[in-house]
Write a protein that holds these residues in place. Structure first.
Motif, PDB file in Angstrom:
ATOM      1  N   GLU A 140       0.877  -1.302  -0.098  1.00 62.17           N
ATOM      2  CA  GLU A 140      -0.063  -0.012   0.111  1.00 62.17           C
ATOM      3  C   GLU A 140       0.815   1.115   0.029  1.00 62.17           C
ATOM      4  O   GLU A 140       1.670   1.370   0.859  1.00 62.17           O
ATOM      5  CB  GLU A 140      -0.931   0.039   1.239  1.00 62.17           C
ATOM      6  CG  GLU A 140      -1.878  -1.105   1.338  1.00 62.17           C
ATOM      7  CD  GLU A 140      -2.946  -0.740   2.261  1.00 62.17           C
ATOM      8  OE1 GLU A 140      -2.801   0.010   3.050  1.00 62.17           O
ATOM      9  OE2 GLU A 140      -3.833  -1.702   2.374  1.00 62.17           O
ATOM     10  N   LEU A 200      -3.065   6.586  -9.554  1.00 66.93           N
ATOM     11  CA  LEU A 200      -4.082   5.631  -9.089  1.00 66.93           C
ATOM     12  C   LEU A 200      -4.239   4.648 -10.125  1.00 66.93           C
ATOM     13  O   LEU A 200      -4.734   3.478  -9.841  1.00 66.93           O
ATOM     14  CB  LEU A 200      -5.205   6.822  -9.029  1.00 66.93           C
ATOM     15  CG  LEU A 200      -5.568   7.752  -8.158  1.00 66.93           C
ATOM     16  CD1 LEU A 200      -6.681   8.664  -8.039  1.00 66.93           C
ATOM     17  CD2 LEU A 200      -5.496   7.013  -6.730  1.00 66.93           C
ATOM     18  N   THR A 214      -2.925   1.178  -9.490  1.00 70.68           N
ATOM     19  CA  THR A 214      -3.359  -0.025  -8.596  1.00 70.68           C
ATOM     20  C   THR A 214      -4.128  -1.165  -9.361  1.00 70.68           C
ATOM     21  O   THR A 214      -4.599  -1.047 -10.452  1.00 70.68           O
ATOM     22  CB  THR A 214      -4.816   0.633  -7.961  1.00 70.68           C
ATOM     23  OG1 THR A 214      -4.316   1.876  -7.246  1.00 70.68           O
ATOM     24  CG2 THR A 214      -5.377  -0.410  -7.029  1.00 70.68           C
ATOM     25  N   THR A 239      -0.704  -7.271  -4.969  1.00 66.96           N
ATOM     26  CA  THR A 239      -1.661  -6.405  -4.988  1.00 66.96           C
ATOM     27  C   THR A 239      -0.776  -5.180  -4.557  1.00 66.96           C
ATOM     28  O   THR A 239      -0.713  -4.697  -3.670  1.00 66.96           O
ATOM     29  CB  THR A 239      -2.848  -6.694  -4.197  1.00 66.96           C
ATOM     30  OG1 THR A 239      -3.404  -7.796  -4.852  1.00 66.96           O
ATOM     31  CG2 THR A 239      -3.939  -5.660  -4.389  1.00 66.96           C
ATOM     32  N   ILE A 242      -1.767  -1.368  -4.087  1.00 62.09           N
ATOM     33  CA  ILE A 242      -2.992  -0.175  -3.657  1.00 62.09           C
ATOM     34  C   ILE A 242      -2.461   1.043  -3.621  1.00 62.09           C
ATOM     35  O   ILE A 242      -1.385   1.168  -2.758  1.00 62.09           O
ATOM     36  CB  ILE A 242      -3.625  -0.538  -2.519  1.00 62.09           C
ATOM     37  CG1 ILE A 242      -4.382  -2.072  -2.708  1.00 62.09           C
ATOM     38  CG2 ILE A 242      -4.860   0.354  -2.333  1.00 62.09           C
ATOM     39  CD1 ILE A 242      -5.278  -2.452  -1.438  1.00 62.09           C
ATOM     40  N   VAL A 243      -2.777   1.885  -4.420  1.00 58.41           N
ATOM     41  CA  VAL A 243      -2.152   3.232  -4.436  1.00 58.41           C
ATOM     42  C   VAL A 243      -3.390   4.215  -3.538  1.00 58.41           C
ATOM     43  O   VAL A 243      -4.553   4.428  -4.244  1.00 58.41           O
ATOM     44  CB  VAL A 243      -1.958   3.979  -5.710  1.00 58.41           C
ATOM     45  CG1 VAL A 243      -1.464   5.516  -5.590  1.00 58.41           C
ATOM     46  CG2 VAL A 243      -0.865   3.155  -6.636  1.00 58.41           C
ATOM     47  N   TYR A 244      -3.158   4.656  -2.586  1.00 60.87           N
ATOM     48  CA  TYR A 244      -4.001   5.403  -1.788  1.00 60.87           C
ATOM     49  C   TYR A 244      -3.793   6.885  -1.709  1.00 60.87           C
ATOM     50  O   TYR A 244      -2.752   7.440  -2.093  1.00 60.87           O
ATOM     51  CB  TYR A 244      -3.909   4.947  -0.151  1.00 60.87           C
ATOM     52  CG  TYR A 244      -2.981   5.149   0.611  1.00 60.87           C
ATOM     53  CD1 TYR A 244      -2.521   6.035   1.090  1.00 60.87           C
ATOM     54  CD2 TYR A 244      -1.838   4.021   0.643  1.00 60.87           C
ATOM     55  CE1 TYR A 244      -1.414   6.487   1.915  1.00 60.87           C
ATOM     56  CE2 TYR A 244      -0.746   4.219   1.327  1.00 60.87           C
ATOM     57  CZ  TYR A 244      -0.640   5.449   2.057  1.00 60.87           C
ATOM     58  OH  TYR A 244       0.584   5.803   2.734  1.00 60.87           O
ATOM     59  N   ASN A 247      -8.974   4.413  -1.736  1.00 60.30           N
ATOM     60  CA  ASN A 247      -8.354   3.407  -1.524  1.00 60.30           C
ATOM     61  C   ASN A 247      -7.816   3.166  -0.168  1.00 60.30           C
ATOM     62  O   ASN A 247      -6.423   2.660  -0.090  1.00 60.30           O
ATOM     63  CB  ASN A 247      -7.015   2.987  -2.721  1.00 60.30           C
ATOM     64  CG  ASN A 247      -7.512   3.006  -4.186  1.00 60.30           C
ATOM     65  OD1 ASN A 247      -8.661   2.628  -4.337  1.00 60.30           O
ATOM     66  ND2 ASN A 247      -6.649   3.330  -5.030  1.00 60.30           N
TER      67      ASN A 247
END
Length: 915
Positions: free
Chosen positions: A166, A220, A223, A243, A245-247, A283
């Protein structure tokens, strides 16, 4: 079967010697039981040519069980045979084709052989298997190049698979991949959501030479699920998906304008709003903290019609025998478009002949004198009131700030009890017999004072300090925090609960172990978090006279404070909070905390970050580019950072590596169970940033787990090279011990260490002894960064009993008082300090001023910062106090003052009148 040439062809010194042969009738090569007869002799014109190859065999791979074919073509050639690994291939295994070159008329011979997987495995296993062909002509022989025959394969399991992450927007992402072993070596490509990633079309992606994928700035759109694909001529393997995830952390938009008042007439409400859309959290990013709507009371004014006041009394009859009276439109006054009063505001009336005066001069003079006397009386009363108010304020101020401890403890040496020296605890510097130079006891017997209490020495005051000056107040609208005649609550948890209930402080820890607080006035003081290397010095005069603040100091957990780190940035210090924010300081306080950089500023860009009220982190200072007009300054030492700040808040030190030589200091701690009653024995190795707060945390955790330290802490430099940290154990006595680890080593990912956000990274090596009677363990522990430097430690101890003094009790030796207020917090007495400042602040032509003091104390690299302050000497003494709190030597400071030439009595002595 090998072909024996016998005496027909021999090599000697590079020349071919041919025995007598009859080419007109042909000739025969003898090869054991088989022979190949040439029926087409070479033309006489080409009988002296050596053969040359038109086609040589190439390297080939055997895929599964399919045989491969090697081909060789030469001209002019009478015979061609293959030799594999120095052995001749049997003639029956050759497939021979003959032809004639139409251009030259020379004979062309082509030979093929088949190589099976069984042949290679049976004789040579997985080693290299090679073949080459040898061609003969009447003149001599030639050898072709070697063709290697290898069995192609591709293992199923990846040596390292990518891990999910993340990451914040625009942060760099590193996904690691080490493909399975294979022949030929596997080619690697990356997929995102089953689609091929091509760095040529999207330059935001970069694939390194060792097959790792780097996302330079996370978007984004990045992701998704990332897969490492390895392939060669045998098979195609896919790793497990990682996985990413770009928050995006949310941010407030600007406030909208206030709405109209809800009431048309009278009291109502108005509001304004803002939204968490700048940007919108995505995210799993943190949402905005604070209120989205603000509400305020408002009053809508109603129309008011004017109304007449009562008529005034009639005026005396004037010289013109006329009387006047008036009224005003003030009951009420017309407002908000109200109607004005209707009618006359002035009336006149003729006087009768009896009332009409003959002359009016006397009455006018009397009225004038009466007015002058009335004004004089008013001014006199106002002056008396102002004098009384001024005296009352002065008496209240003296009562609030008077501190009798300056009379009883200001001129005696510090009496804080030195800590018991341990294995790695610093020892206090011993006081020499000349310490009276700065601490001469004044004669208080000849001084008349109003103090009626008992006199105590400094160490008694420090030991019985109760912090009873006042509680924490809610911030006033103007930012002041003044308290008069208050008392500290008896329950310290009440202080933490009140802090935690406020919006800005809701992330503060509630435990008292990592928090210190105290109440301070203009005399200053000190807050310390024991065993962490973190302290806050509040110098004298930093708090304005007449103000009393309750100040706290605490450590934030790094995993709870998600700092926006991008690129090569890393956290170098603990996250420390001091407050409350917004208090008014007239001088900078000094926050001391550890850092873990190698202190080589050529390799780093180090910034001081501060969290704002909205929760965002801002760069307030970059080391080496300080602006002395700003309220922040940072002094970086080998292992310590000292922050001068005029604003309290939450701080952290963040470094960005400028080269691959930049390194962080890691501390390696080795723990094992204090008692072991089973065959299994675990050794835990912690790899953490080299700061005292993390050392304290690991020590406390291991104490709860029943662990003991089995070796001294070691320091390892960890470089910014994208390589993991690898740990392994060797040289164990195999007859008594064995490792239950399936692989030869363990690794801690590079990013987990470099980010600095995970505090307790460790590896566990599980060993098994053959018998419960085996208690002696000897082994070698190796810790190194892949393709970098490392260290090896030899361990030799008894797992059932260890008499070496390496327990956690010997490491945590800082038993200083968490809060010290007033003179007990300083080495230099308050009045003597004022004398030194008044003497050295004034520039001297010969340089015998604060500049020479900074040079003698080896602080001259901060000369520009000192010069920007109103009292440079006081800032120098503040820094000396922070550096020598535990090991300060007043004799040394007195000797420096003597070298400067300021040894006269007015600097070191305090007169009776001043006491």
């Amino acid at each position: 079967m090998p072909l024996h040439l016998g005496p027909f062809v021999r090599w000697r010194s590079g020349l071919v010697l041919t025995w007598i042969c009859l080419f007109s009738s042909g000739f025969t090569f003898i090869g054991g039981e088989h022979a190949a007869t040439v029926t087409h002799p070479l033309p006489a014109a080409f009988s002296d040519l050596l053969p040359h190859f038109l086609l040589e065999p190439d390297d080939v791979y055997i895929v599964k069980n399919k045989p491969v074919t090697l081909t060789c073509r030469s001209t002019p050639a009478t015979q061609i045979y293959f030799k594999c690994n120095s052995e001749w291939v049997h003639q029956d295994q050759h497939l021979i084709e003959r032809d004639v070159d139409p251009a030259t008329g020379l004979p062309v011979m082509q030979v093929k052989i088949d190589i099976s997987r069984q042949q290679v495995e049976k004789i040579f296993g997985l080693e290299d298997y090679w073949c080459q062909c040898v061609a003969w002509s009447t003149t001599g022989t030639q050898k072709s190049q070697k063709a290697y025959v290898r069995i192609a394969y591709l293992r199923k399991n990846f040596e390292e698979e990518p891990l999910g992450k993340e990451v914040a927007l625009d942060q760099e992402v590193l996904l690691r991949c080490h493909p399975p072993e294979g022949v030929p070596a596997a080619e690697v490509e990356w997929q995102r959501n089953e689609g091929l990633i091509d760095p040529k079309t999207d330059p935001n992606f970069f694939i390194t030479v060792d097959h790792n994928l780097i996302i330079k700035q996370a978007r984004l759109a990045d992701t998704g699920n990332y897969t490492c694909v390895a392939k060669n001529i045998v098979a195609r393997r896919k790793s497990s998906s990682a996985t990413v995830i770009v928050y995006v952390n949310g941010g407030w938009s600007t406030w909208a304008t206030w709405s109209a008042c809800s009431a048309i007439c009278g009291r109502g409400w108005q509001k304004r709003s803002r939204s968490c859309t700048n940007p919108t959290p995505l995210n799993g990013g943190t949402s905005c903290e604070g209120q989205s709507v603000q509400k305020s009371a408002c009053t809508a004014t109603c129309p008011v019609d004017g109304g007449w006041s009562e008529w005034s009394k009639w005026s005396p009859c004037g010289a013109d025998c006329t009387m006047w009276r008036s009224r005003e439109c003030t009951q009420p006054t017309p407002s908000t478009s109200g109607k004005d009063c209707q009618g006359l505001d002035l009336q006149s009336l003729n006087c009768t002949s009896e009332q009409c005066p003959q002359t009016a001069s006397g009455a006018e003079d009397v009225a004038l004198y009466v007015g002058i006397v009335a004004v004089a009386l008013c001014l006199t009363l106002l002056l008396i009131v102002l004098v009384l108010v001024y005296r009352r304020k002065k008496e209240g101020l003296d009562a609030d700030v008077a501190d009798s401890s300056i009379l009883t403890t200001g001129f005696q040496p510090m009496g804080i009890k030195p800590t018991k020296p341990g294995v790695w605890a610093p020892r206090r510097a011993a006081r020499s017999k000349n310490s009276h130079l700065l601490t001469i006891q004044p004669d208080l017997t000849t001084t008349t004072t109003s103090y009626q209490g008992t006199l105590r020495s400094r160490h008694e005051v420090a030991g019985k300090f109760s912090m009873s000056n006042g509680p924490l107040l809610e911030p006033l609208p103007n930012g002041s925090h003044t308290l008069h005649n208050g008392k500290l609550p008896s329950d310290p948890n009440d202080f933490m609960n009140r802090l935690s209930s406020q919006t800005y402080f809701k992330t503060l820890p509630r435990d008292n172990i990592n928090t210190s607080y105290g109440t301070f006035n203009f005399l200053g003081g000190r807050l310390t978090l024991p065993n962490t290397g973190i302290s806050l010095l509040i110098p004298p005069e930093a708090i304005p006279r007449g103000k009393i603040y309750e100040i706290y100091l605490t450590i934030q957990k790094k995993e709870d404070m998600r700092l926006p780190l991008a690129g090569c940035q890393t956290l170098l210090s603990p996250v420390v909070s001091c407050g409350p924010p917004g208090v008014v300081l007239t001088r900078p306080v000094i926050l001391t905390m550890d850092h873990c950089s190698d202190a080589c500023l050529e390799n780093w860009a180090i910034r001081l970050k501060k969290q704002s009220y909205e929760g965002t982190w801002e760069d307030v200072l970059q080391l080496g580019e300080e602006v002395f007009s700003e309220p922040y300054y940072c002094q970086l030492e080998a292992e310590t950072c000292r922050v001068f700040t005029e604003q309290l808040g939450r701080f952290a030190l963040v470094g960005e590596s400028l080269s691959m030589a930049a390194a962080k200091r890691l501390k390696l701690l080795l723990f094992a169970p204090a008692y072991c009653s089973t065959l299994e024995y675990n050794i835990r190795i912690y790899c953490m940033d080299d700061t005292q707060d993390l050392l304290k945390e690991v020590m406390q955790m291991e104490r709860q787990m029943g662990g003991r330290l089995i070796d001294e802490p070691h320091v390892l430099l960890f470089k910014d090279s994208y390589h993991n940290l690898r740990l392994s154990i060797h040289d164990m006595p195999q007859a008594h011990w064995r490792s239950k680890l399936l692989t030869g080593y363990q690794e801690i990912p590079f990013y987990h260490i470099w980010s600095g956000s995970q505090q307790t990274l460790h590896c566990t090596f599980t060993l098994e002894r053959q018998s419960l009677s085996t208690c002696d363990l000897t082994c070698t522990l190796c810790v190194w960064q892949v393709e970098g430097e490392g260290q090896s430690f030899t361990l030799d101890f008894n797992i059932s009993k260890d008499i070496r003094p390496l327990d956690s009790d010997f490491l945590l030796m800082d038993n200083c008082t968490p809060a010290l207020a007033g003179p007990s917090a300083f080495q230099i007495p308050y009045l003597i300090r004022q004398k030194i400042c008044s003497s050295l602040d004034t520039p001297c032509p010969n340089g015998a001023d604060w500049r020479l003091l900074a040079q003698r104390l080896k602080l001259d690299r901060h000369m520009s910062f000192f010069a920007s302050k109103a009292s440079p000497t006081s800032v120098i003494l503040d820094l000396w106090e922070t550096q020598h709190f535990h090991s300060g030597n007043l004799n040394q400071l007195a000797a420096v003052m003597a070298e400067i030439g300021k040894q006269e009595a007015m600097i070191f002595l305090v007169s009776d009148g001043e006491c």
